[in-house]
Write an enzyme that holds these catalytic residues in place. Structure first.
Site, PDB file in Angstrom:
ATOM      1  N   GLU A  97      -9.369 -13.345   0.342  1.00 17.99           N
ATOM      2  CA  GLU A  97      -7.904 -13.386   0.390  1.00 17.99           C
ATOM      3  C   GLU A  97      -7.366 -14.291   1.494  1.00 17.99           C
ATOM      4  OE1 GLU A  97      -7.522  -8.622  -0.541  1.00 17.99           O
ATOM      5  OE2 GLU A  97      -6.848  -9.429   1.354  1.00 17.99           O
ATOM      6  N   CYS A 110      -2.732 -16.171   7.308  1.00 13.52           N
ATOM      7  CA  CYS A 110      -3.788 -15.267   7.764  1.00 13.52           C
ATOM      8  C   CYS A 110      -5.020 -15.564   6.903  1.00 13.52           C
ATOM      9  CB  CYS A 110      -3.296 -13.834   7.585  1.00 13.52           C
ATOM     10  SG  CYS A 110      -4.557 -12.621   7.927  1.00 13.52           S
ATOM     11  N   CYS A 117     -17.345  -7.291   4.659  1.00 17.11           N
ATOM     12  CA  CYS A 117     -17.563  -7.198   6.109  1.00 17.11           C
ATOM     13  C   CYS A 117     -18.737  -6.260   6.376  1.00 17.11           C
ATOM     14  CB  CYS A 117     -16.303  -6.657   6.783  1.00 17.11           C
ATOM     15  SG  CYS A 117     -16.413  -6.635   8.576  1.00 17.11           S
ATOM     16  N   CYS A 121     -14.763  -0.269   8.821  1.00 13.38           N
ATOM     17  CA  CYS A 121     -13.699   0.461   9.517  1.00 13.38           C
ATOM     18  C   CYS A 121     -12.913   1.288   8.511  1.00 13.38           C
ATOM     19  CB  CYS A 121     -12.786  -0.514  10.242  1.00 13.38           C
ATOM     20  SG  CYS A 121     -13.687  -1.590  11.366  1.00 13.38           S
ATOM     21  N   CYS A 124      -9.707   0.041   6.645  1.00 14.81           N
ATOM     22  CA  CYS A 124      -9.717  -1.332   6.147  1.00 14.81           C
ATOM     23  C   CYS A 124     -10.373  -1.424   4.774  1.00 14.81           C
ATOM     24  CB  CYS A 124     -10.459  -2.202   7.155  1.00 14.81           C
ATOM     25  SG  CYS A 124     -10.757  -3.849   6.566  1.00 14.81           S
ATOM     26  N   GLU A 165     -15.142 -10.158  10.134  1.00 14.50           N
ATOM     27  CA  GLU A 165     -15.058 -10.162  11.597  1.00 14.50           C
ATOM     28  C   GLU A 165     -15.387 -11.585  12.094  1.00 14.50           C
ATOM     29  OE1 GLU A 165     -14.284  -8.359  14.476  1.00 14.50           O
ATOM     30  OE2 GLU A 165     -14.991 -10.229  15.361  1.00 14.50           O
ATOM     31  N   SER A 196      -8.903 -12.941  15.764  1.00 15.41           N
ATOM     32  CA  SER A 196      -8.745 -11.505  15.985  1.00 15.41           C
ATOM     33  C   SER A 196     -10.099 -10.805  15.859  1.00 15.41           C
ATOM     34  CB  SER A 196      -7.781 -10.971  14.912  1.00 15.41           C
ATOM     35  OG  SER A 196      -7.771  -9.580  14.937  1.00 15.41           O
TER      36      SER A 196
HETATM   37  S1  SF4 Z   1     -11.112  -4.204  10.244  1.00 21.27           S
HETATM   38 FE1  SF4 Z   1     -12.166  -6.129  10.494  1.00 21.27          FE
HETATM   39  S2  SF4 Z   1     -14.182  -5.512  11.321  1.00 21.27           S
HETATM   40 FE2  SF4 Z   1     -13.285  -3.660  10.419  1.00 21.27          FE
HETATM   41  S3  SF4 Z   1     -14.080  -3.612   8.292  1.00 21.27           S
HETATM   42 FE3  SF4 Z   1     -12.076  -4.664   8.265  1.00 21.27          FE
HETATM   43  S4  SF4 Z   1     -12.592  -6.819   8.393  1.00 21.27           S
HETATM   44 FE4  SF4 Z   1     -14.397  -5.676   9.085  1.00 21.27          FE
END
Ligand code: SF4
Length: 344
Positions: A97, A110, A117, A121, A124, A165, A196
């Site tokens: 995206e 963005c 990932c 988290c 997310c 990340e 970030s």
């Molecule tokens: S917040 Fe960032 S580090 Fe955490 S799962 Fe989502 S993309 Fe990955």
């Protein structure tokens, strides 16, 4: 760089394009012309590169036909200056995206740096997809051109805050960062291309040693170790103390002020005590704090009451911190990281 084997014209820098033209039997200055078309004028269609001979345009197309990832879905939010989310597809059909967030004085993009990932988290949607692969720098830069061509407006700011990340795909992210900020190319100000992170101490130190360390946003989630671990799951293994030390190192080396992003969700970080704990954790780090409202996914977390969000912001302000309460943009279009890719 010169990688004649590469299938992507965006993998060549100026010097690489000059060499490529010579290898095609043309002059080095043709490489300068191609570079100027792509990076200064944002033209990625060879047919529009009108000062190149037709046979050279054909040669470029025959060797490097697909320059950009394809936009396969576009979801626009309601209202003026609305946030638009784009779902892109790479050559190997992996999807990721990009979100365009226009405001009165800026037009922010963005970008993603990974498909999925490795962290998971809790808040997310990207994390719930698992990890597929890193995006190459050509794909990251390609996503910028794909959106720019579609919106036909100049992008003024870029944040690496989409899927993935950035600090664990740092080589590609830095290559893309350098291309975005190259004064003779795309030329976005270095102050306006931000990375970030969820907080990877060793990689924060590596970033600090870049010749021009990019501006950094640290998503803290919570100043309490046990709550942070609950929210970040795998990424919660890095302690807040280790992260603090690495941020201090980064700020000394880079002389950049760090942005602390606090994504507020109900029951996790929405009280005055949480605000006080964040203030004491920050200590003497040079920071400003961005408060964001949580966009609900299907993970059981919920949006905090507006009243609580304001109380946290006011308390931090009272304690002498610089606080920016960000407008929630795009909650009607699944604009939080990974929500659209997870859906499709
Ligand atoms: S917040 Fe960032 S580090 Fe955490 S799962 Fe989502 S993309 Fe990955």
């Amino acid at each position: 760089m010169l990688n004649i084997e590469s299938k992507d014209i965006l993998s060549f820098d100026l010097h690489g394009l000059e060499k490529l033209m010579v290898s095609f039997g043309y002059k080095a200055f043709h490489g300068q012309q191609v570079y100027a078309w792509i990076y200064r004028r944002g033209i990625t269609d060879y047919d529009k590169m009108t000062d190149l001979q037709k046979d050279l345009r054909k040669k470029l197309f025959d060797n490097y036909p697909e320059m950009l990832p394809k936009i396969i879905k576009e979801v626009r939010g309601s209202g003026d200056q609305s946030t638009t989310k784009f779902l892109l597809e790479a050559e190997d059909k992996q999807r990721f995206e990009v979100v365009n967030i226009p405001t009165q004085d800026r037009n922010t993009l963005c970008v993603s740096c990974q498909v999925g990932c490795v962290y998971n988290c809790k808040f997310c949607a990207t994390g719930s997809m698992g990890f597929k692969r890193n995006l190459t720098y050509e794909e990251i830069v390609g996503s910028y051109f794909a959106v720019q061509n579609r919106i036909k407006e100049r992008i003024t700011n870029i944040v690496f805050m989409g899927m993935g990340e950035p600090l664990i795909n740092l080589k590609n992210v830095m290559q893309a960062w350098n291309i975005f900020t190259e004064p003779d190319g795309i030329g976005i100000s270095r102050r306006k291309v931000t990375i970030s992170t969820v907080g990877i101490p060793d990689q924060i130190r590596v970033l600090a040693l870049e010749p021009y360390p990019p501006k950094l946003v640290f998503s803290i989630c919570s100043p309490h170790e046990e709550i942070r671990r609950k929210l970040l799951l795998k990424a919660g293994k890095y302690s807040l103390e280790e992260i603090h030390k690495s941020l201090m190192y980064y700020s000394k080396k880079s002389r950049n002020r760090i942005t602390i992003a606090l994504l507020i969700a109900k029951g996790f970080n929405n009280t005055i005590e949480d605000a006080k704990a964040l203030h004491s954790w920050i200590r003497n780090l040079p920071v400003k704090i961005n408060i964001l409202r949580y966009n609900e996914t299907e993970d059981g977390l919920s949006r905090a009451d507006e009243n609580d969000v304001e109380k946290v912001a006011n308390e931090l302000h009272r304690l002498g911190r610089t606080v920016i309460l960000r407008q929630s943009r795009g909650s009607d279009i699944n604009a939080a990281c990974g929500q659209l890719a997870a859906k499709y």
